[in-house]
Write an enzyme that holds these catalytic residues in place. Structure first.
Site, short mmCIF file in Angstrom:
data_model
loop_
_atom_site.label_atom_id
_atom_site.label_comp_id
_atom_site.label_asym_id
_atom_site.label_seq_id
_atom_site.Cartn_x
_atom_site.Cartn_y
_atom_site.Cartn_z
N ASN A 1 1.57 3.42 -3.01
CA ASN A 1 1.94 3.88 -4.13
C ASN A 1 1.58 5.07 -4.50
O ASN A 1 2.33 5.96 -5.15
CB ASN A 1 1.64 2.93 -5.40
CG ASN A 1 2.10 1.51 -5.28
OD1 ASN A 1 3.10 1.23 -4.30
ND2 ASN A 1 1.72 0.52 -6.09
N ASN B 1 -10.62 -2.71 -5.70
CA ASN B 1 -10.05 -1.88 -6.90
C ASN B 1 -10.55 -1.52 -8.15
O ASN B 1 -10.32 -0.44 -8.88
CB ASN B 1 -8.48 -2.19 -7.11
CG ASN B 1 -7.46 -1.93 -5.81
OD1 ASN B 1 -6.72 -2.76 -5.46
ND2 ASN B 1 -7.98 -1.09 -4.86
N ASP C 1 0.58 -1.17 0.01
CA ASP C 1 0.09 -0.08 0.11
C ASP C 1 0.81 1.18 0.00
O ASP C 1 1.74 1.21 0.53
CB ASP C 1 -0.94 -0.06 1.14
CG ASP C 1 -2.06 0.90 1.17
OD1 ASP C 1 -2.37 1.41 0.06
OD2 ASP C 1 -2.82 1.07 1.99
C1 FPP Z 1 -1.65 0.33 -3.20
O1 FPP Z 1 -1.34 1.54 -3.58
C2 FPP Z 1 -1.21 -0.74 -4.56
C3 FPP Z 1 -2.13 -1.04 -5.49
C4 FPP Z 1 -3.59 -0.73 -5.61
C5 FPP Z 1 -1.62 -2.22 -6.33
C6 FPP Z 1 -0.55 -1.92 -7.42
C7 FPP Z 1 0.45 -2.51 -6.94
C8 FPP Z 1 1.54 -2.71 -7.54
C9 FPP Z 1 1.63 -2.01 -9.22
C10 FPP Z 1 2.90 -3.34 -7.21
C11 FPP Z 1 3.21 -4.51 -7.55
C12 FPP Z 1 2.46 -5.10 -8.80
C13 FPP Z 1 3.11 -6.25 -9.19
C14 FPP Z 1 2.68 -6.86 -10.46
C15 FPP Z 1 3.61 -7.54 -8.34
P1 FPP Z 1 -2.40 2.72 -3.48
O2 FPP Z 1 -2.78 3.29 -5.06
O3 FPP Z 1 -3.52 2.27 -2.88
O4 FPP Z 1 -1.65 3.62 -2.77
P2 FPP Z 1 -2.47 4.98 -1.88
O5 FPP Z 1 -3.22 4.37 -0.92
O6 FPP Z 1 -1.24 5.98 -1.42
O7 FPP Z 1 -3.47 5.63 -2.98
#
Ligand code: FPP
Length: 314
Positions: free
Chosen positions: A36, A82, A34
């Site tokens: 990104n 998601n 979590d």
């Molecule tokens: C959370 O960050 C992550 C995700 C929703 C999924 C995506 C994950 C990846 C791309 C990493 C790994 C991928 C692979 C293929 C192994 P968020 O967007 O919820 O972050 P935030 O809470 O800060 O908005």
């Protein structure tokens, strides 16, 4: 040496690796990746740039787990919920997953990584589905390390579909609903061939399980870190593993240093427990009627101390 330099040395991954006991590693680590989006926002980047950086952390984590000899790693990459994100972000995430499979498939094959995907795969774009099936088939013989990606995944949905399958099998006479037990139920989950996670890590400072492996994490150790997923480094993983090794895992039984004539280590062998009141003291009695001191507590009056009650429930 200056204090700052000393700290740098002590904080390095190598020093941390020295503190890790290789004989006590978790057999299955599961991670809720979590943060990104926040990582990108802090830098003025687009959210997808954050996800891209997140893929790099995932790659590093896979390699370190495999190198350490942890046999199973499950990464929560995309939840069923998601799909509610803006269409553009979802489409870019699907592209990223495709890229991930394309870029790493050769490496997976060469390095003995078995890839599995759990979740509602049928909702993913067709090319992604095909790629997943191909990679799962090509890597199925690898038995040293299993990487499971949870994509379009929901723990409740998984449990519900297990129940539906069991109902069908009951109607066909394949399952006796009166004798259905936990081990049999677990065989209907998508993780049937994996041990339950010993350790669940969640990054970004949120302390939730967010519908992840709900059945399987009943006794997992939880580790929460404020670090945003793209900043999750080898050092962070080592810290989580060292923290895990310091925990006292009782799995509902007693810790090793408590007095107990028979340590119940393999819970599955002692599947049924029941309590018996005798001489106003509580005993825990196994199904084989071998008595094991649990907690000598007077049952004469209602317990007043809430921590006492929670210690019974532990
Ligand atoms: C959370 O960050 C992550 C995700 C929703 C999924 C995506 C994950 C990846 C791309 C990493 C790994 C991928 C692979 C293929 C192994 P968020 O967007 O919820 O972050 P935030 O809470 O800060 O908005």
């Amino acid at each position: 040496m200056y204090q700052a330099d000393l700290e740098k040395v002590h904080n390095s991954a190598e020093i941390l690796a020295d503190q890790l006991r290789i004989d006590a590693l978790p057999q299955h680590v599961a991670i809720i990746m979590d943060g990104n989006g926040r990582w990108a926002l802090e830098r003025g980047y687009s959210r997808i740039a954050g996800h891209r950086a997140g893929v790099e952390s995932a790659r590093e984590t896979v390699l370190l787990c495999r190198d350490l000899g942890i046999p199973a790693l499950t990464l929560y990459a995309f939840s069923l919920e998601n799909w509610k994100r803006p269409q553009e972000e979802v489409a870019l995430l699907m592209e990223l997953f495709t890229e991930f499979f394309q870029q790493h498939c050769r490496q997976f094959l060469q390095e003995g990584v078995r890839l599995r995907v759990i979740g509602r795969i049928e909702l993913l774009p067709k090319p992604v589905q095909i790629m997943i099936r191909e990679l799962e088939r090509a890597t199925q013989a690898a038995d040293q390390f299993t990487l499971t990606l949870a994509l379009s995944y929901s723990g409740r949905d998984e449990i519900l579909s297990a129940v539906n399958k069991i109902v069908r099998d009951t109607e066909k006479g394949l399952v006796d609903r009166h004798s259905l037990n936990e081990a049999q139920f677990a065989q209907y989950l998508s993780t049937a061939d994996l041990p339950d996670p010993d350790l669940v890590i969640r990054t970004s400072g949120e302390s939730r399980v967010s519908n992840f492996l709900l059945w399987q994490i009943a006794y997992s150790e939880l580790y929460f870190t404020k670090t945003l997923w793209p900043d999750f480094s080898r050092r962070e993983l080592l810290m989580a593993l060292i923290d895990y090794q310091a925990r006292d895992r009782r799995l509902g039984g007693l810790s090793e240093n408590k007095e107990c004539p028979e340590q119940i280590s393999d819970v599955s062998k002692h599947a049924e427990f029941f309590y018996e009141e005798k001489d106003k003291e509580a005993y825990r009695v196994t199904s084989s009627l071998e008595k094991c001191w649990y907690q000598p507590v007077s049952l004469a009056s209602e317990p007043q101390d809430p921590s006492l009650v929670s210690s019974w429930l532990d």
